[in-house]
Design an enzyme around this catalytic site. Sequence first.
Site, mmCIF file in Angstrom:
data_model
loop_
_atom_site.group_PDB
_atom_site.id
_atom_site.type_symbol
_atom_site.label_atom_id
_atom_site.label_comp_id
_atom_site.label_asym_id
_atom_site.label_seq_id
_atom_site.Cartn_x
_atom_site.Cartn_y
_atom_site.Cartn_z
ATOM 1 N N CYS A 52 32.758 43.530 44.508
ATOM 2 C CA CYS A 52 34.072 42.898 44.321
ATOM 3 C C CYS A 52 34.851 42.691 45.613
ATOM 4 O O CYS A 52 35.819 41.946 45.634
ATOM 5 C CB CYS A 52 34.911 43.714 43.337
ATOM 6 N N CYS A 77 32.179 50.870 50.113
ATOM 7 C CA CYS A 77 31.659 51.727 49.033
ATOM 8 C C CYS A 77 30.149 51.909 49.124
ATOM 9 O O CYS A 77 29.593 52.805 48.488
ATOM 10 C CB CYS A 77 32.047 51.171 47.662
ATOM 11 N N GLN A 116 49.385 38.802 44.225
ATOM 12 C CA GLN A 116 50.166 39.056 43.003
ATOM 13 C C GLN A 116 50.179 40.558 42.756
ATOM 14 O O GLN A 116 51.104 41.238 43.152
ATOM 15 C CB GLN A 116 49.612 38.253 41.820
ATOM 16 N N CYS A 120 43.552 43.491 45.471
ATOM 17 C CA CYS A 120 42.418 42.886 46.186
ATOM 18 C C CYS A 120 42.813 42.445 47.593
ATOM 19 O O CYS A 120 41.957 42.090 48.400
ATOM 20 C CB CYS A 120 41.875 41.684 45.413
ATOM 21 N N ALA A 348 24.010 36.896 47.164
ATOM 22 C CA ALA A 348 25.029 37.951 47.236
ATOM 23 C C ALA A 348 26.309 37.432 47.889
ATOM 24 O O ALA A 348 26.737 36.307 47.636
ATOM 25 C CB ALA A 348 24.478 39.171 47.978
ATOM 26 N N ASP A 370 15.732 36.373 45.919
ATOM 27 C CA ASP A 370 15.864 34.937 46.195
ATOM 28 C C ASP A 370 14.982 34.479 47.348
ATOM 29 O O ASP A 370 14.674 33.290 47.465
ATOM 30 C CB ASP A 370 17.324 34.612 46.540
ATOM 31 N N SER A 1064 54.648 37.661 27.792
ATOM 32 C CA SER A 1064 55.295 36.662 28.651
ATOM 33 C C SER A 1064 56.803 36.807 28.768
ATOM 34 O O SER A 1064 57.451 35.956 29.368
ATOM 35 C CB SER A 1064 54.977 35.226 28.181
ATOM 36 N N GLU A 1245 51.245 33.989 30.170
ATOM 37 C CA GLU A 1245 50.013 33.868 29.381
ATOM 38 C C GLU A 1245 49.579 32.433 29.095
ATOM 39 O O GLU A 1245 48.393 32.174 28.906
ATOM 40 C CB GLU A 1245 50.212 34.552 28.022
#
Length: 1314
Positions: A52, A77, A116, A120, A348, A370, A1064, A1245
């Site tokens: 991720c 990680c 937001q 991340c 990847a 691959d 919402s 939403e």
Amino acid sequence: MPCPSRSDELVFFVNGRKVIERNADPEVTLLSFLRKNLRLTGTKYACGRGGCGACTVMVSKRDPTSQEIRHFSVTACLVPICSLYGAAVTTVEGVGSMKTRLHPVQERIAKSHGTQCGFCTPGMVMSMYTLLRNHPQPSEEQLLEALGGNLCRCTGYRPILASGKTFCLESNGCQQKGTGKCCLDLGENDSSSLGRKSDICTELFVKEEFQPLDPTQELIFPPELLRMTENPEKRTLTFHGERVTWISPGTFKDLLELKAKHPEAPLILGNTSLGPAMRSKGCLYPILLSPARISELNVVSKTNDGLTIGAGCSLAQVKDILAERVSELPEEKTQTYRALLKHLKSLASQQIRNMASLGGHIISRHSYSDLNPILAVGNATLNLTSEEGTRRIPLSEHFLAGLASADLKPEEILESVYIPHSQKWEFVSAFRQAQCQQNALPDVNAGMRVLFKEGTDIIEDLSITYGGVGAATVSAHKSCQQLLGRQWDELMLDEACRRLLDEVSLPGWAPGGRVEFKRTLVVSFFFKFYLQVLQELKKLIKPFPVPSVDSHQPLQDPVGRPVMHLSGLKHATGEAEFCDDIPMVDKELCMALVTSTRAYAKIISVDLSEALEIPGVVDVITAKDIPGINGTKDDKLLAVDEVLCVGQIICAVVAETDVQAKRAIEKIKITYEELEPIIFTIEDAIKHNSFLCPEKKLEQGNIEEAFEKVDQIVEGEVHVGGQEHFYMETQRVLVIPKTEDKELDIYVSTQDPAHVQKTVSSTLNIPINRITCHVKRVGGGFGGKIGRPAVFGAIAAVGALKTGHPIRLVLDREDDMLITGGRHPLFGKYKVGFMNNGRIKALDIECFINGGCTLDDSELVTEFLILKLENAYKIRNLRFRGRACLTNLPSNTAFRGFGFPQGTLVTESCITAVAAKCGLPPEKIREKNMYRTVDKTIYKQAFNPESLIRCWNECLDVSSFHNRRKQAEEFNKKNYWKKRGVAVIPMKFSVGFAATSYHQAAALVHIYTDGSVLVTHGGNELGQGIHTKMLQVASRELKIPMSHLHICETSTAMVPNTIATAASVGADINGKAVQNACQILLKRLEPIIKKNPEGTWEEWIEAAFEQRISLSATGYFRGYKAFMDWEKGEGDPFPYYVYGAACSEVEIDCLTGAHKKIRTDIVMDACCSLNPAIDIGQIEGAFIQGMGLYTTEELKYSPEGVLYSRGPDEYKIPTISDVPEEFNVSLLPSSQTPLTIYSSKGLGESGMFLGSSVFFAITDAVAAARKERDIAEDFTVKSPATPEWVRMACADRFTEMIPRDDPKTFKPWSITVA
């Protein structure tokens, strides 16, 4: 060799500071070391498998060959700390901070509204930062590649890309309405700015304000490490852990000696294969050999007939080496290199390619590799070395199958790989099809090579190898031999396909499922190769145009301005603190959960003895330890006598470290006795009459009579799969018991802290007033953090009470996905009666949702689904029915859109079916049946559809829909194997909870004597910018700048009895409460202001204090009126509606089922947006999340009810490459709605369902393919529209050719639960 008991010192640098670790444990990862040992919590833990990008950091090393410093991004990680000897690590804290200096990357991602929830963001920053260290002015293609391994669940990626593109050299950005100007270039006072006469800047960000990038200001590579590389350490370094020893030799000779001594020890470089295997399969190797310091393994040599690449080179280096060779040699010699490059772009992620080695990739021999199929057909050879000497073996099918005669001997290592040049009249191609374009394992891949006799089309040599269709890479050797000497023509093609299907066979029960799809790809790929060779196709990669943003709302001050997210800069520097970033508290213990492995069974016994013997294990918490109430009768916190699904929590281990707790879990022995019936699917639930609640029903008109009077009737079925929330921050809680009065402080990642508080209170049997829940910020929620956090909070609280210690519970991604449930899968049946002109007279829809094993929110979801089914259409005779099925799956729960995205797909599928029968385009049927005038819904709520019609017309206009429909039809006439589809979808989305009491809100505003203001309210910051909006409201009401205002956290001690931040309406209702508190305060200050109108805010506050005027006020909003009478089937359940429309265009590949998104235009009615940057971010993020639901996000369950897709490897949320090539969002010029705060609307939403425009564009393209092939146009609608579904729907001679299995003859690998 050193004495085996003592470890060497591990020396590396982090953010310019030297780290000396004297007891380095090979099992400890860089992520764990950064967060726990160095307390650098900016690097986030989200998946633990490198899938991720949340834990991305930069590693810098000196290349021993070129002597240059290499900077590369890695996922922390997967990086063992022992591999970092002599390396420099840079984390987000080392890039810049609020305290010292912000780096341009951090500043721009925040000010471009690219954050937001912010979980991340540090990973995004590090990927971008590493790119800029290597390429200060990157191309857009390099930017996309760099961010391909970073997932974001909130933003929809567009603003992140926009921030990155400000560094790019060239930019093919938005050319605004043919003026040749970009919307971002217009100055503040340019009156033509977006066609508005205003002196206020209407851009979402002003790039002129950004500080420039100055590469000379970056951290230097530590001089001490430079000296270490100039005089490299030749001795062998050894690091002893508790269970594993890491040996890193300094010379090639030592490596060979060690390999001879420890033949079973694997060589470890990138840890991208061993790491996940050790984690998920529990593989343990007592000795690991690290050849990282062996320069011989990185040697690259070029000859006249080929290229030899050292096995230690990373895949990213291999990519650069091949690209350089392709640029130097004539095309005929680089066919194999080009094929390898094609796969290296999508293999990847950038981080994994930076870590994984060529040798590791080859030796791992994954069936889905691959590169191995291409290397095999390209006649690559492997250069092996041992103490005995060197030898060469072919990278053949025998090697790939692991046959001893063609394999390495245990004492041998792979030194390098030789890849020969291709020759004239030789063609090599690579193919792969995965769930999505980037960062996804392939379903099937292939390498194909053909050599012709010079000047002819006679096959002299042919080689075809497939991955993904067996336990190993498979070569179709026999088929190829039988085709030698044949002409490259249709006859050969037919025979080849028959032979290939015969030789490359796949059983019906094959792991991974999708068997018929895979069989079809075997022949589809060969056909693509046949066509490519026939036409000697040259594929060109198109650049990715910039998605542009229009914002069409007037900007007041401060409300309505695109104010940056309050925490944006802290997200970008890693200084924003999430629940698990809170420093370890004194005597803290870790908790891990033990879950059921059976779907429906009686618990016979639970043996904890072995677990309790493990060092560090303190206790195991079971249901017997709960002093109060153990959940509800049907929904226990901890299972007692029986389990109802795989993943149900049985008990919890408490230990000193998370590693000890997880080891103890494996030692707990539970015996079960299976119960019956076990139900997983909606079909089985209907058969067994297994339901969670009574049927919900709405009816209007006389449906039976209407069906008798129509021209035509169509019936159909729709299946919609479930969806995982995949919030970047998994469920986590920290419970701290206080020393007196049974008080508890709970820090939790939740949308509903009051619910956590109440549940802990009833579980521990202590009053609510002793428990305080704190929520600073949540790393994404989407409905998944409303009910479930209370369960985890209560179990952790029982542990805290029993042990007297603080308890930290952080779920791994696999456990989070297994335990928590998600969006309800749906099965819908419809019957629609209509006239030949497309007017629908009668519609009967019955929906069944898969609720899982407990009620949770399933009854509410059923109600909302039924209430919202009509969408934008006025149909006189309707009957809607809904049931929630009780099954043995984890309980499904609230998810953004709350039933609307699944249910309305059924309605829109009806429209498409009617259009097909009438021979009219679907948009004509939509227009003909849309609400047109002030009217009442099926539940008798009055509304005005004017904004709906405006959104629809505006969307048709801005998307040039009718022109593009014609162009798509032209394209489809000329292309047999590719088809384009266009769809435009209207939306009427009802906002809010259907009950007045759920719309109440409170706020507390304190003004301090220095004039600063602290605002607290009942909403939780989930990434939707609610705190930012609340300060905008307070700023306007108190008439002071936002810099005077602060929000600390959401706390149940400050604002009690709050409602979940959901539906919402968070900003709506809390905004009203904040407004109320501010107005009360301002009214109190009025006499003072009147007395001294020229005074400053600070003077007025001082005077108020002197005059004993209270400077603290509670604001309250009693809520929107909302009610629904299900007996009568009528009510006013929703305060208002949000309207919108979306148009999307896609192109599908009929041979593989892949699709690309060409363009999307969204028009949304936001009324007067509180913050256009945040609102557009919400719309884009919801749209991309919806697009994921309808195209790539597929949950797979085993026939025993075990969820297979438990991480980013198996479950594919959209990546940055899935964003439409052109993506435009505009807000409808404002209309007034006096009900809400400043006439704004909640947009959290509604955008979700608009993602279905991509789904219907795909089905439009599929319908065009089926029409051309003379196949019936009506087909069962299944969501998600995966490549498998698309390929099999575009039936042709290849799908006809494949063998089909009788489902009764085998047990399938996976089952469909919808």
